[in-house]
Scaffold this motif. Structure first.
Motif, short mmCIF file in Angstrom:
data_model
loop_
_atom_site.label_atom_id
_atom_site.label_comp_id
_atom_site.label_asym_id
_atom_site.label_seq_id
_atom_site.Cartn_x
_atom_site.Cartn_y
_atom_site.Cartn_z
N PRO A 48 -2.41 7.13 13.73
CA PRO A 48 -2.44 7.56 12.70
C PRO A 48 -2.18 6.39 11.52
N ILE A 49 -2.92 5.71 10.36
CA ILE A 49 -2.62 4.28 10.03
C ILE A 49 -2.08 4.81 8.45
N GLN A 50 -1.21 4.81 7.77
CA GLN A 50 -0.90 5.25 6.47
C GLN A 50 0.08 3.92 5.61
N TYR A 51 0.15 4.20 4.59
CA TYR A 51 0.68 3.11 3.49
C TYR A 51 2.04 2.73 3.90
N PRO A 52 2.60 1.88 4.41
CA PRO A 52 2.04 0.61 3.79
C PRO A 52 0.77 -0.65 5.16
N PHE A 53 1.15 -0.19 6.01
CA PHE A 53 0.02 -0.47 6.56
C PHE A 53 -1.48 -0.18 6.82
N GLY A 54 -1.51 -2.06 7.08
CA GLY A 54 -3.29 -1.30 7.05
C GLY A 54 -4.16 -2.44 8.20
N ILE A 55 -4.82 -1.89 8.96
CA ILE A 55 -5.68 -2.36 9.99
C ILE A 55 -7.18 -3.15 9.47
N GLY A 58 -6.75 -6.31 3.19
CA GLY A 58 -6.87 -5.59 1.50
C GLY A 58 -6.55 -4.35 1.47
N CYS A 59 -5.80 -3.36 2.54
CA CYS A 59 -5.26 -1.94 2.56
C CYS A 59 -3.74 -2.21 2.99
N GLY A 60 -3.76 -1.25 2.64
CA GLY A 60 -1.86 -0.93 3.05
C GLY A 60 -1.25 -2.03 1.97
N SER A 61 0.43 -2.37 2.21
CA SER A 61 0.85 -3.34 1.49
C SER A 61 -0.04 -4.79 2.30
N PRO A 62 0.63 -5.77 0.90
CA PRO A 62 0.44 -6.93 1.61
C PRO A 62 1.87 -7.58 2.52
N TYR A 63 2.79 -6.99 2.28
CA TYR A 63 3.81 -7.72 3.30
C TYR A 63 3.28 -7.22 4.73
N GLY A 252 -6.40 11.03 -5.18
CA GLY A 252 -6.20 11.00 -4.01
C GLY A 252 -7.26 9.45 -3.78
N GLY A 253 -6.06 8.53 -3.80
CA GLY A 253 -6.80 7.06 -3.48
C GLY A 253 -5.98 6.12 -2.33
N THR A 254 -6.43 5.15 -2.36
CA THR A 254 -5.73 4.78 -0.73
C THR A 254 -5.02 3.48 -1.65
N CYS A 255 -3.72 3.09 -1.47
CA CYS A 255 -3.12 2.06 -1.69
C CYS A 255 -4.05 0.59 -1.02
N GLY A 256 -3.99 -0.43 -2.09
CA GLY A 256 -4.33 -1.93 -1.12
C GLY A 256 -4.12 -2.61 -1.93
N PHE A 257 -4.63 -3.98 -2.30
CA PHE A 257 -4.10 -5.45 -2.87
C PHE A 257 -5.92 -6.11 -2.56
N ASP A 258 -5.42 -7.42 -3.79
CA ASP A 258 -6.66 -7.55 -3.97
C ASP A 258 -6.19 -9.26 -2.78
N THR A 259 -7.70 -9.26 -2.08
CA THR A 259 -7.18 -10.47 -0.80
C THR A 259 -6.98 -11.53 -1.39
#
Length: 335
Positions: A48-55, A58-63, A252-259
């Motif tokens: 499973p891929i959850q916050y803070p990760f993203g594949i 723009g998904c997850g945490s920019p860190y 129930g959104g998904t945390c992401g960030f502006d690329t």
């Protein structure tokens, strides 16, 4: 030969043009909505891929941007300065990932040591090697490495001990999963403080492997068992906006960030918001204005030229065609 249209024919032609505009508007609006609803992938293979990760960017945490990757075969991998390594498991309750290094020694190698390379992490990330890792080094040169059993008091006061490689290690005497005793090779346990110390050890040792202690929930002292692999701990940066975004009562959104700016964005099916998905109801009118603007820019130059030409043609026909259905007034004129 001039074409003369009656008023009813011109009205019919106008309706056709309006229908074309409506179809194009709907098409580009749907296209834009679909692009906004492309949410982040929630798994790679069976992990499973959850916050803070993203594949997906723009998904997850920019860190953790560009750190994880999902291969074409559905294998999750982590990028480090020393290469890409397969991830065996990800835990979000006890935040850590388990990495397999195919270059490290394993039981199948026996005493046939292969050339290896030191595993390293980028110190600028929120990753760090877990203190639950232990490294075993084989056939080290005693002219360059201090290979000896550590005193018993080192277990109670590790800060008083030097960085010698412990030849009396429990793991050296009980290799996990290996049914043979490494009688022909020397073994010692050492925990490197940095990548440089690991690289220096490998300069004077034939090979090495990493073992981590996995919690199994049994009563002490049997609550941990040794397994091969590298445990990497990570931080989960929690923010109020991310908690609001993930809140089911708020959409129930998904945390992401502006690329581009790396500022926070809540990814929702209705679009992207700076707080939470329920903002869609509040900002729906503003979004509709933006969608219309985006639709206009999305229409091709050829389509815009064709629509403009049609309007120009109707205007030209209107000026030349005789009025045949009564007096033309502001109530019944086409344009």
């Amino acid at each position: 030969m001039a074409l003369h249209l009656t008023l009813s024919q011109k009205q019919t032609l106008l309706l056709v043009i309006i229908q074309i505009l409506t179809i194009q508007y709907s098409f580009f609006t749907i296209t834009r909505a679909q692009s906004n609803s492309n949410l982040c992938r929630t798994s790679c293979g069976d992990i499973p891929i959850q916050y803070p990760f993203g594949i997906d960017d723009g998904c997850g945490s920019p860190y953790y941007r560009y750190i994880l990757a999902c291969s074409d075969s559905g294998k999750l991998e982590v990028r480090t300065p020393s290469g890409r390594y397969p991830i065996h498991n990800v835990s979000y309750d006890d935040p850590h990932i388990l990495v397999t290094d195919p270059f490290m020694w394993n039981c199948e190698d026996g005493e046939n040591y292969r050339p290896t390379r030191p595993f390293s992490l980028d110190t600028s990330t929120r990753f760090k090697l877990s203190p639950q890792n232990e490294y075993l080094f084989f056939n080290c040169s005693e002219d360059h490495v201090i290979v000896k059993p550590k005193p018993i008091f080192c277990e109670r006061f590790p800060e008083r001990c030097d960085s010698s490689c412990d030849s009396g290690s429990y793991l050296c005497r009980h290799m996990p999963g290996c049914s043979f005793a490494m009688s022909g090779s020397s073994c010692c346990s050492y925990y490197p403080k940095a990548t440089e110390s690991l690289r220096l050890m490998l300069k004077y040792c034939t090979s090495y492997t990493s073992i981590y202690w996995r919690n199994v929930g049994a009563p002490q002292p049997y609550d941990q068992v040794p397994e091969y692999g590298i445990r990497i701990d990570f931080d989960i940066p929690v923010t109020t906006r991310c908690l609001q975004c993930q809140d089911p009562s708020k959409g129930g959104g998904t945390c992401g960030f502006d690329t581009e700016t790396q500022s926070f964005i809540c990814l929702c099916k209705e679009g992207n918001f700076t707080t939470h998905c329920k903002d869609y109801d509040i900002a729906q009118h503003k979004r509709r204005v933006h969608v219309i603007a985006g639709t206009v820019t999305a229409i091709s130059a050829a389509g815009a030229f064709g629509i403009g030409a049609g309007i120009w043609y109707l205007k030209k026909v209107r000026t030349k065609a005789p009025v045949t259905c009564g007096v033309q007034s502001n109530e019944n004129r086409l344009f």
